[in-house]
Design an enzyme around this catalytic site. Structure first.
Site, mmCIF file in Angstrom:
data_model
loop_
_atom_site.group_PDB
_atom_site.id
_atom_site.type_symbol
_atom_site.label_atom_id
_atom_site.label_comp_id
_atom_site.label_asym_id
_atom_site.label_seq_id
_atom_site.Cartn_x
_atom_site.Cartn_y
_atom_site.Cartn_z
ATOM 1 N N HIS A 1 -29.178 26.320 60.504
ATOM 2 C CA HIS A 1 -29.879 26.530 59.226
ATOM 3 C C HIS A 1 -30.942 25.449 59.089
ATOM 4 O O HIS A 1 -30.617 24.269 58.950
ATOM 5 C CB HIS A 1 -28.903 26.477 58.050
ATOM 6 C CG HIS A 1 -27.867 27.571 58.094
ATOM 7 N ND1 HIS A 1 -28.085 28.832 57.575
ATOM 8 C CD2 HIS A 1 -26.617 27.606 58.617
ATOM 9 C CE1 HIS A 1 -27.017 29.588 57.773
ATOM 10 N NE2 HIS A 1 -26.097 28.865 58.405
ATOM 11 N N LEU A 2 -32.205 25.860 59.146
ATOM 12 C CA LEU A 2 -33.294 24.879 59.064
ATOM 13 C C LEU A 2 -33.879 24.767 57.650
ATOM 14 O O LEU A 2 -34.687 23.873 57.391
ATOM 15 C CB LEU A 2 -34.400 25.204 60.074
ATOM 16 C CG LEU A 2 -33.997 25.060 61.550
ATOM 17 C CD1 LEU A 2 -35.180 25.351 62.469
ATOM 18 C CD2 LEU A 2 -33.433 23.669 61.854
ATOM 19 N N ARG A 3 -33.498 25.688 56.767
ATOM 20 C CA ARG A 3 -33.804 25.597 55.316
ATOM 21 C C ARG A 3 -35.278 25.737 54.944
ATOM 22 O O ARG A 3 -35.620 25.580 53.783
ATOM 23 C CB ARG A 3 -33.267 24.285 54.720
ATOM 24 C CG ARG A 3 -31.786 24.056 54.925
ATOM 25 C CD ARG A 3 -30.922 25.068 54.209
ATOM 26 N NE ARG A 3 -29.528 24.684 54.215
ATOM 27 C CZ ARG A 3 -28.524 25.551 54.379
ATOM 28 N NH1 ARG A 3 -28.761 26.845 54.540
ATOM 29 N NH2 ARG A 3 -27.277 25.139 54.361
ATOM 30 N N ASN B 1 -31.122 32.948 56.057
ATOM 31 C CA ASN B 1 -30.828 32.780 54.620
ATOM 32 C C ASN B 1 -31.673 31.674 53.991
ATOM 33 O O ASN B 1 -31.171 30.748 53.357
ATOM 34 C CB ASN B 1 -29.328 32.537 54.377
ATOM 35 C CG ASN B 1 -28.806 31.247 54.986
ATOM 36 O OD1 ASN B 1 -29.411 30.692 55.904
ATOM 37 N ND2 ASN B 1 -27.678 30.769 54.487
ATOM 38 N N ASP C 1 -26.160 36.031 57.972
ATOM 39 C CA ASP C 1 -25.232 34.894 57.883
ATOM 40 C C ASP C 1 -25.288 34.189 56.526
ATOM 41 O O ASP C 1 -26.343 33.988 55.947
ATOM 42 C CB ASP C 1 -25.495 33.866 58.975
ATOM 43 C CG ASP C 1 -24.503 32.727 58.860
ATOM 44 O OD1 ASP C 1 -23.306 32.996 58.992
ATOM 45 O OD2 ASP C 1 -24.915 31.598 58.566
ATOM 46 N N HIS D 1 -19.219 31.989 64.124
ATOM 47 C CA HIS D 1 -18.174 31.026 63.742
ATOM 48 C C HIS D 1 -16.750 31.570 63.631
ATOM 49 O O HIS D 1 -16.180 31.639 62.552
ATOM 50 C CB HIS D 1 -18.535 30.270 62.467
ATOM 51 C CG HIS D 1 -19.178 31.097 61.373
ATOM 52 N ND1 HIS D 1 -18.620 32.238 60.856
ATOM 53 C CD2 HIS D 1 -20.342 30.909 60.695
ATOM 54 C CE1 HIS D 1 -19.402 32.714 59.903
ATOM 55 N NE2 HIS D 1 -20.454 31.931 59.789
ATOM 56 N N ASN E 1 -17.770 27.327 55.294
ATOM 57 C CA ASN E 1 -17.425 28.738 55.335
ATOM 58 C C ASN E 1 -17.699 29.307 56.730
ATOM 59 O O ASN E 1 -18.837 29.272 57.163
ATOM 60 C CB ASN E 1 -18.249 29.498 54.290
ATOM 61 C CG ASN E 1 -17.784 30.939 54.152
ATOM 62 O OD1 ASN E 1 -16.715 31.294 54.635
ATOM 63 N ND2 ASN E 1 -18.583 31.770 53.518
ATOM 64 N N ASP F 1 -23.689 25.997 63.478
ATOM 65 C CA ASP F 1 -23.721 26.317 62.041
ATOM 66 C C ASP F 1 -24.184 25.097 61.235
ATOM 67 O O ASP F 1 -23.697 24.832 60.133
ATOM 68 C CB ASP F 1 -22.363 26.831 61.538
ATOM 69 C CG ASP F 1 -22.495 27.552 60.198
ATOM 70 O OD1 ASP F 1 -23.626 27.681 59.680
ATOM 71 O OD2 ASP F 1 -21.453 27.983 59.661
ATOM 72 N N GLY G 1 -20.717 23.988 54.007
ATOM 73 C CA GLY G 1 -21.569 23.732 55.166
ATOM 74 C C GLY G 1 -21.597 22.268 55.534
ATOM 75 O O GLY G 1 -21.364 21.399 54.690
HETATM 76 O O1 DOR Z 1 -20.647 26.871 55.625
HETATM 77 C C1 DOR Z 1 -21.584 27.653 55.677
HETATM 78 N N1 DOR Z 1 -22.820 27.278 55.325
HETATM 79 N N2 DOR Z 1 -21.357 28.895 56.075
HETATM 80 C C2 DOR Z 1 -22.301 29.853 56.012
HETATM 81 O O2 DOR Z 1 -22.030 30.971 56.366
HETATM 82 C C3 DOR Z 1 -23.637 29.540 55.469
HETATM 83 C C4 DOR Z 1 -23.940 28.107 55.585
HETATM 84 C C5 DOR Z 1 -25.109 27.674 54.761
HETATM 85 O O3 DOR Z 1 -26.151 28.373 54.772
HETATM 86 O O4 DOR Z 1 -25.022 26.641 54.117
HETATM 87 ZN ZN ZN Z 2 -21.838 32.066 58.408
#
Ligand code: DOR
Ligand code: ZN
Length: 426
Positions: A57-59, A89, A147, A227, A273, A300, A319
């Site tokens: 996840h690079l945000r 996401n 995801d 995951h 998660n 993740d 996360g």
């Molecule tokens: O722990 C998690 N963080 N699980 C996910 O599926 C999404 C991720 C997030 O985008 O922070």
């Molecule tokens: Zn996930």
């Protein structure tokens, strides 16, 4: 670009140290090298193909206060990665060609790691309407995932798999039956009951994985499971693979090392998660990875702002950071336990993820003529995790203060040094 010599390195940790000459972005010579070139001293370090992360996840766009493509790319290079897949996401969601195009372009501009955008399966990750998979595939997207959310509607998932087959791409599922995890805060079991946290049952993951394996088999499509966290999922995968399902799966470093015993302090740094599970699950996941039932490790990597993590458990976002600790956690959980040798590490961190995503120039053998996407690892080093010192903007690592084995000495992307001695070269 001037030639480079990796001096005294051991490909896959095997044999006596050799010198490796890199010229024009490829491995030009292995063995006795007599050339006037810049030198990286290996001191007997292990040479591996550059790592590939299918789940980062690079945000960017949207939460550049926690990570950007620039800072995340730096974290990836320092962690030994030469390619990462940036999850969809973001805000706006990467569910169209414009957003995935932006992510890919930014990745190229930064140039520290190949950044491959993941496209969303459904519009807005809402699980209702398929996104324009074809348009995004045309723009170069090879992996699609909602995801963070599960594609829970079986008809939508079936259609996504059918399209993915036609487009020769892969759907990566975040397996979580949402009706079974409403309000869930921790792995459903003794520990959650004791702590008074609502449970996230293993069956919420396992039932979706079983369903999706059957749908993928039916559609003749490829499925990737994100995951994997439970014993039952590993069993389902083994069964599905034996039946000829084209399914691959990943496990995170944290699920290979940590258990729900960590929740004792209610510190949300441990909230993730899917949730941390039991010691039995950890054992099973390690075995499944060693056997190839689980194909690869994916981080993740999930950066979060202080205010979203330093709060009460129920309000905290799930996360944890992963890019700069992944190799060391794999060494701790898999190498030190004798479950994987360095060939095995190359397989789960580089070769299999590259194959799953269809990257032709990553996860390649260390041979003359191959692209110099490489990671040099000191197997004997130990270091202490300090989240504040990571390249990531966020610092939410559950490994804070731990002393970990194995360190990335240098990372090369097409022959260019992208990280060396824990720094990004100027
Ligand atoms: O722990 C998690 N963080 N699980 C996910 O599926 C999404 C991720 C997030 O985008 O922070
Ligand atoms: Zn996930």
């Amino acid at each position: 670009m001037s030639p480079l010599i990796l001096k005294g390195v051991r490909p896959y940790g095997e044999g006596d140290p050799v010198d490796v000459l890199i010229r024009d972005g490829v491995i030009a010579q292995i063995g006795i090298v007599e050339e006037d070139a810049e030198v990286v001293d290996g001191n007997g370090a292990v040479l591996l193909p550059g790592f590939v992360d299918l789940h980062t996840h690079l945000r960017e766009p949207g939460r550049e206060d926690t990570e950007t493509i620039a800072t995340g790319s730096a974290a990836a290079a320092l962690g030994g990665y030469t390619a990462v897949f940036a999850m969809a996401n973001t805000d706006p969601v990467a569910d169209n060609a414009v957003v995935v195009g932006h992510v890919a372009r930014r990745g190229r501009e930064v140039g520290l790691v190949d950044v491959h955008p993941v496209g969303a399966v459904t519009v807005g990750l809402e699980g209702v309407k398929l996104a324009e998979l074809g348009t995004m595939a045309k723009a170069g997207v090879r992996v699609f995932s909602d995801d963070g959310h599960c594609v829970h509607d079986p008809l939508i998932m079936r259609r996504a798999l059918e399209y993915s087959k036609a487009l020769d791409v892969v759907v990566a599922q975040h397996a979580e039956e949402p009706r079974l995890t409403v309000g869930a805060q921790a792995h459903e079991g003794e520990q959650a009951s004791r702590l008074g946290l609502q449970g996230w049952p293993a069956a919420a993951e396992e039932s979706i994985v079983a369903r999706d394996c059957l749908l993928a088999l039916h559609a003749g499509a490829r499925l990737h499971v994100c995951h994997v966290s439970t014993t039952g999922t590993a069993d389902v995968l083994k069964w599905a693979k034996a039946r000829g399902t084209q399914v691959s799966a990943e496990v995170t470093p944290h699920h290979l090392l940590l258990t729900d015993e960590r929740l004792e302090t209610y510190d949300p740094v441990n909230k993730v998660n899917p949730p941390l599970r039991t010691a039995q699950d950890v054992r099973k996941l390690r075995e499944a990875l060693a056997e190839g039932v689980i194909d690869c490790v994916a981080t993740d990597h999930a950066p979060h702002a202080v205010q979203d993590k330093d709060c009460e458990w129920s309000a905290a976002r799930p996360g944890m950071l992963g890019l700069q600790t992944a190799l060391s956690i794999v060494v701790e959980a898999m190498v030190k336990t004798g479950l994987l040798d360095w060939r095995g590490v190359a397989r789960v961190m580089s070769e299999r993820p590259a194959e799953i995503a269809g990257l032709p120039d990553q996860g390649r053998p260390i041979e003359v003529g191959e692209p110099a996407n490489l990671t040099l690892v000191d197997p004997d080093a130990t270091w202490t995790v300090r989240g504040a010192q990571f390249a990531s903007i966020a610092a939410n690592t559950p490994f804070e203060g731990m002393e970990l084995p194995g360190a990335v000495v240098a990372t090369l992307l097409r022959g260019r040094v992208t990280a060396v001695g824990g720094r990004i070269p100027a």
